[in-house]
Enzyme design. Sequence first.
Site, PDB file in Angstrom:
ATOM      1  N   LYS A  30       0.841  -1.198   0.000  1.00 32.45           N
ATOM      2  CA  LYS A  30       0.000   0.000   0.000  1.00 32.45           C
ATOM      3  C   LYS A  30       0.876   1.248   0.000  1.00 32.45           C
ATOM      4  CE  LYS A  30      -3.934  -2.218   2.189  1.00 32.45           C
ATOM      5  NZ  LYS A  30      -4.462  -2.767   3.444  1.00 32.45           N
ATOM      6  N   GLN A  71      -4.967  -1.466   9.424  1.00 23.27           N
ATOM      7  CA  GLN A  71      -4.863  -2.811   8.857  1.00 23.27           C
ATOM      8  C   GLN A  71      -5.483  -3.821   9.824  1.00 23.27           C
ATOM      9  OE1 GLN A  71      -3.737  -3.454   5.737  1.00 23.27           O
ATOM     10  NE2 GLN A  71      -4.230  -5.611   6.013  1.00 23.27           N
ATOM     11  N   ASP A 101     -11.416   2.936   3.960  1.00 28.40           N
ATOM     12  CA  ASP A 101     -11.818   1.524   3.912  1.00 28.40           C
ATOM     13  C   ASP A 101     -13.337   1.384   3.784  1.00 28.40           C
ATOM     14  OD1 ASP A 101     -10.102  -0.662   3.872  1.00 28.40           O
ATOM     15  OD2 ASP A 101      -9.554  -0.475   5.988  1.00 28.40           O
TER      16      ASP A 101
HETATM   17  N1  GUN Z   1      -7.275  -6.915   6.078  1.00 27.03           N
HETATM   18  C1  GUN Z   1      -7.721  -7.704   5.066  1.00 27.03           C
HETATM   19  N2  GUN Z   1      -8.462  -6.992   4.191  1.00 27.03           N
HETATM   20  C2  GUN Z   1      -8.487  -5.729   4.652  1.00 27.03           C
HETATM   21  C3  GUN Z   1      -9.081  -4.524   4.171  1.00 27.03           C
HETATM   22  O1  GUN Z   1      -9.760  -4.466   3.150  1.00 27.03           O
HETATM   23  N3  GUN Z   1      -8.857  -3.417   4.930  1.00 27.03           N
HETATM   24  C4  GUN Z   1      -8.149  -3.456   6.078  1.00 27.03           C
HETATM   25  N4  GUN Z   1      -8.011  -2.331   6.753  1.00 27.03           N
HETATM   26  N5  GUN Z   1      -7.574  -4.544   6.539  1.00 27.03           N
HETATM   27  C5  GUN Z   1      -7.751  -5.677   5.829  1.00 27.03           C
END
Ligand code: GUN
Length: 294
Positions: free
Chosen positions: A53, A97, A120
């Site tokens: 990311k 995350q 998100d």
């Molecule tokens: N962990 C697995 N998928 C995601 C996601 O889409 N967003 C976040 N923040 N954590 C994750």
Amino acid sequence: MATVIDGKAFAAGMRQRIRQAVAQLVAQHALKPGLAVILVGENPASQVYVRNKGKQTVEVGMASFQHTLPADTKEADLLAQVAQLNRDPAVHGILIQLPLPAQIEQAKVINAISVEKDVDGFHLQNVGKLCAGEPSLAPCTPTGCLLLLKQQLGDLAGKHAVVVGRSNIVGKPLSLLLLQENCTVTIAHSRTRDLAAVCRRADILVAAVGVAEMLKGDWIQPGAVVIDVGINRVQSEGGNARLVGDVDFAGAMKVAAAVTPVPGGVGPMTIACLLQNTLLAACRQHAVEIPQNL
Ligand code: GUN
């Protein structure tokens, strides 16, 4: 043989358009979108996601802020970090995350993120807005699935979409997005009776269950478009680990019109959509028109 939907190429095209849009925002409005990612603990998969990311954020010309906190971080300290990022004018998007360590209540910290910075789309107010059909920040993986479907099929109105899986991250929000596109939506799950027969009625079949190769070729209606959200690590005969989706890919390729591969299908779309949400969030926070090329 079905078409293999190239999510990797589609995501690369999106990032290219985002990069141009960011350059335009910087030049015309001195606005550089910024994304903050918080990682708590040392989950190896999460570390890889967070690194990717950050890398892709910088590649499109945005500012990347990464905060790594120890696994024994107290909930109050994480909330303080979120509050600081909420106040920071250089940060337009905040992502925590997941999963989080057990001592931290996930919903509490997610709902502490400013609604406008919740890239998100997991904050209850964004969930509510999506449900009500109001402009919101929609979750990234479902948005990526929708973009791939539109690219493949054009108008989705009247199509019967069967979404297998009812998670808050994928199944439920994707069902709402498909409903907004005027699909007829069935949400199926582990307790659905005769799941194979339900899947066979789908024009659009989405697998988001987390079980390796669960959906078989003969569960698919000839000519359907299949979106595989699963990422499962399995041992192959040689002893090496390989990634497979929730769909029996070889079986699906014989029946469907188009199928997303794993890897290289939905996966690359998630970060591209995260960057798009960050751009949208920055524009909205500064009341700047959203660049047209997206
Ligand atoms: N962990 C697995 N998928 C995601 C996601 O889409 N967003 C976040 N923040 N954590 C994750």
